[in-house]
Design a protein around this motif. Structure first.
Motif, PDB file in Angstrom:
ATOM      1  N   MET A   1      -5.226   9.803  -6.183  1.00  0.00           N
ATOM      2  CA  MET A   1      -6.153   8.687  -6.364  1.00  0.00           C
ATOM      3  C   MET A   1      -5.579   7.525  -7.174  1.00  0.00           C
ATOM      4  SD  MET A   1      -8.842   8.601  -4.684  1.00  0.00           S
ATOM      5  CE  MET A   1      -9.655   7.282  -5.587  1.00  0.00           C
ATOM      6  N   PRO A   2      -4.745   7.770  -8.209  1.00  0.00           N
ATOM      7  CA  PRO A   2      -4.130   6.604  -8.878  1.00  0.00           C
ATOM      8  C   PRO A   2      -3.335   5.731  -7.921  1.00  0.00           C
ATOM      9  CG  PRO A   2      -3.872   8.563 -10.224  1.00  0.00           C
ATOM     10  CD  PRO A   2      -4.447   9.030  -8.915  1.00  0.00           C
ATOM     11  N   GLY A   3      -2.612   6.354  -6.991  1.00  0.00           N
ATOM     12  CA  GLY A   3      -1.872   5.577  -6.003  1.00  0.00           C
ATOM     13  C   GLY A   3      -2.789   4.854  -5.043  1.00  0.00           C
ATOM     14  N   VAL A   4      -3.898   5.483  -4.670  1.00  0.00           N
ATOM     15  CA  VAL A   4      -4.868   4.835  -3.782  1.00  0.00           C
ATOM     16  C   VAL A   4      -5.457   3.599  -4.454  1.00  0.00           C
ATOM     17  CG1 VAL A   4      -7.079   5.113  -2.606  1.00  0.00           C
ATOM     18  CG2 VAL A   4      -5.407   6.979  -2.564  1.00  0.00           C
ATOM     19  N   VAL A   5      -5.840   3.746  -5.716  1.00  0.00           N
ATOM     20  CA  VAL A   5      -6.423   2.612  -6.445  1.00  0.00           C
ATOM     21  C   VAL A   5      -5.408   1.487  -6.591  1.00  0.00           C
ATOM     22  CG1 VAL A   5      -7.394   1.878  -8.651  1.00  0.00           C
ATOM     23  CG2 VAL A   5      -8.061   4.072  -7.670  1.00  0.00           C
ATOM     24  N   ALA A   6      -4.176   1.837  -7.016  1.00  0.00           N
ATOM     25  CA  ALA A   6      -3.157   0.806  -7.187  1.00  0.00           C
ATOM     26  C   ALA A   6      -2.818   0.131  -5.858  1.00  0.00           C
ATOM     27  CB  ALA A   6      -1.894   1.426  -7.798  1.00  0.00           C
ATOM     28  N   GLY A   7      -2.697   0.923  -4.786  1.00  0.00           N
ATOM     29  CA  GLY A   7      -2.367   0.354  -3.481  1.00  0.00           C
ATOM     30  C   GLY A   7      -3.448  -0.567  -2.954  1.00  0.00           C
TER      31      GLY A   7
ATOM     32  N   MET B   1       0.823  -1.200   0.000  1.00  0.00           N
ATOM     33  CA  MET B   1       0.000   0.000   0.000  1.00  0.00           C
ATOM     34  C   MET B   1       0.860   1.255   0.000  1.00  0.00           C
ATOM     35  SD  MET B   1      -3.067   1.367   0.063  1.00  0.00           S
ATOM     36  CE  MET B   1      -4.198   0.085   0.622  1.00  0.00           C
ATOM     37  N   VAL B   2       1.926   1.253   0.756  1.00  0.00           N
ATOM     38  CA  VAL B   2       2.730   2.461   0.931  1.00  0.00           C
ATOM     39  C   VAL B   2       3.457   2.843  -0.354  1.00  0.00           C
ATOM     40  CG1 VAL B   2       4.679   3.476   2.179  1.00  0.00           C
ATOM     41  CG2 VAL B   2       2.996   2.089   3.399  1.00  0.00           C
ATOM     42  N   LEU B   3       4.041   1.882  -1.043  1.00  0.00           N
ATOM     43  CA  LEU B   3       4.873   2.193  -2.206  1.00  0.00           C
ATOM     44  C   LEU B   3       4.092   2.843  -3.349  1.00  0.00           C
ATOM     45  CD1 LEU B   3       7.278  -0.883  -2.261  1.00  0.00           C
ATOM     46  CD2 LEU B   3       7.696   1.405  -1.379  1.00  0.00           C
ATOM     47  N   PRO B   4       2.915   2.335  -3.758  1.00  0.00           N
ATOM     48  CA  PRO B   4       2.157   3.052  -4.796  1.00  0.00           C
ATOM     49  C   PRO B   4       1.692   4.436  -4.337  1.00  0.00           C
ATOM     50  CG  PRO B   4       1.378   0.802  -4.599  1.00  0.00           C
ATOM     51  CD  PRO B   4       2.278   1.041  -3.430  1.00  0.00           C
ATOM     52  N   LEU B   5       1.316   4.556  -3.071  1.00  0.00           N
ATOM     53  CA  LEU B   5       0.917   5.860  -2.561  1.00  0.00           C
ATOM     54  C   LEU B   5       2.085   6.835  -2.608  1.00  0.00           C
ATOM     55  CD1 LEU B   5      -1.276   4.853   0.520  1.00  0.00           C
ATOM     56  CD2 LEU B   5      -2.060   5.958  -1.572  1.00  0.00           C
ATOM     57  N   TYR B   6       3.256   6.365  -2.223  1.00  0.00           N
ATOM     58  CA  TYR B   6       4.424   7.238  -2.268  1.00  0.00           C
ATOM     59  C   TYR B   6       4.725   7.670  -3.705  1.00  0.00           C
ATOM     60  CZ  TYR B   6       9.306   8.517  -2.625  1.00  0.00           C
ATOM     61  OH  TYR B   6      10.473   9.172  -2.936  1.00  0.00           O
ATOM     62  N   ALA B   7       4.662   6.718  -4.648  1.00  0.00           N
ATOM     63  CA  ALA B   7       4.949   7.054  -6.040  1.00  0.00           C
ATOM     64  C   ALA B   7       3.976   8.090  -6.577  1.00  0.00           C
ATOM     65  CB  ALA B   7       4.895   5.788  -6.895  1.00  0.00           C
TER      66      ALA B   7
ATOM     67  N   THR C   1     -10.801   6.540 -12.197  1.00  0.00           N
ATOM     68  CA  THR C   1      -9.456   6.958 -12.591  1.00  0.00           C
ATOM     69  C   THR C   1      -8.950   6.045 -13.678  1.00  0.00           C
ATOM     70  OG1 THR C   1      -7.196   7.333 -11.875  1.00  0.00           O
ATOM     71  CG2 THR C   1      -8.396   5.608 -10.743  1.00  0.00           C
ATOM     72  N   ASP C   2      -8.332   6.621 -14.701  1.00  0.00           N
ATOM     73  CA  ASP C   2      -7.760   5.843 -15.786  1.00  0.00           C
ATOM     74  C   ASP C   2      -6.276   5.600 -15.595  1.00  0.00           C
ATOM     75  OD1 ASP C   2     -10.195   5.777 -17.132  1.00  0.00           O
ATOM     76  OD2 ASP C   2      -9.825   7.708 -18.103  1.00  0.00           O
ATOM     77  N   GLU C   3      -5.650   6.336 -14.661  1.00  0.00           N
ATOM     78  CA  GLU C   3      -4.213   6.216 -14.470  1.00  0.00           C
ATOM     79  C   GLU C   3      -3.943   5.403 -13.214  1.00  0.00           C
ATOM     80  OE1 GLU C   3      -0.249   8.935 -13.558  1.00  0.00           O
ATOM     81  OE2 GLU C   3      -2.198   9.865 -13.818  1.00  0.00           O
TER      82      GLU C   3
END
Length: 302
Positions: free
Chosen positions: A225-231, A186-192, A298-300
């Motif tokens: 939001m892209p990081g939230v979705v990915a995480g 969770m942390v790594l996509p949010l950080y990115a 989100t598309d990204e």
């Protein structure tokens, strides 16, 4: 004259522009070929074989073999018998994802926007658990949450009520293990995502008299939001299929569908039922992921 020179600029010397364009058109497909072959051999083919196995006659055995009888009733029987395990797995995974998001977002925000020269060190601390085996990390939690461990002793000293006076072999222990093991996902996509956020946007919102809460909800959160979705996807999907945490930190009352699949494949030898359960779990996760991504808007996705 200049237009003709611009068209042929990307082609090698002596190569007509008409011949250069088809080569560029095929280049992306050539680059995708190794990854496509990998997915075909190690995902598509096993998935087809798994689906075929789920339709075998469940009355067979490993010694006598299984007959292909197109037994679609395996899915109905598996769903009816192990529906509580499915619901428990999805519930544990959803709760784990929410807790990881609540813990991981402030951590990722602090590293990305406030880390300064300590940013790399903090990132190393986040991924440091990956240097140790997943199994060893879970066994460590078994020691930490044991009846004689310091966690239970501290909670008893503070008169905090515990289920049956213990933490190990309970639902909170399983959730704690899942959160610990999947928090970095969770942390790594949010950080990115947050690392790309321009701090001047937050400063501009402050200059327009936006309160800190408004700056977060109207600027930082939408842009991340892209990081939230990915995480959430990277946390929910593996957590739903996990079985190590429930096996080591819980009892059969906390067993997830992964525990049932593992038992049927490796202990009971009931391959058709195990394959039907596996394919049902994969299909359920795919449907939930599709609905979630569509609703997230989100598309990204990183």
């Amino acid at each position: 004259m200049s237009a003709l020179g611009h068209v042929g600029a990307g082609a090698p010397a002596g190569t007509p522009a008409k011949l250069a364009k088809p080569r560029r058109r095929w280049l992306p497909y050539v680059l995708l070929l190794p990854g496509g072959l990998w997915l075909l051999l190690f995902f598509a083919v096993p998935a087809i074989q798994l689906f075929a196995t789920s339709l075998y006659d469940p009355s067979g055995s490993l010694e006598e073999g299984y007959a292909m009888t197109w037994q679609f009733s395996n899915y109905a029987d598996a769903a009816a018998e192990y529906l509580p395990h499915f619901m428990r797995s999805l519930g544990y995974a959803a709760l784990t994802t929410v807790i990881c998001l609540l813990l991981g977002y402030p951590l990722a925000y602090a590293i990305a926007l406030k880390g300064g020269r300590w940013k790399n060190l903090l990132l190393v601390c986040v991924i440091a658990p990956f240097f140790t085996s997943f199994l060893i990390r879970t066994l460590a939690w078994k020691v930490i949450l044991s009846d004689n461990g310091w966690v239970v002793s501290t909670l008893n000293a503070l008169h905090v009520p515990l289920p049956d006076g213990r933490l190990l072999a309970t639902t909170p222990a399983v959730i704690a293990g899942l959160v610990y093991n999947f928090l970095p996902f969770m942390v790594l996509p949010l950080y990115a995502s947050l690392e790309k956020l321009d701090p001047r946007l937050l400063e501009a919102a402050g200059d327009l008299y936006a309160r800190p809460v408004a700056r977060f909800t109207r600027v930082a959160l939408p842009l991340s939001m892209p990081g939230v979705v990915a995480g959430t996807l990277l946390t929910f999907i593996p957590a739903a299929g996990d079985y190590i945490n429930a096996q080591l930190l819980g009892t059969n009352r906390q067993y997830m569908i992964g525990n049932v699949i593992q038992s049927k494949f490796l202990k009971v030898g009931d391959y058709p039922s195990a394959a039907a359960l596996s394919f049902t779990l994969m299909a359920a996760i795919l449907v939930l992921v599709f609905v979630y991504v569509r609703r997230a808007g989100t598309d990204e996705v990183l």
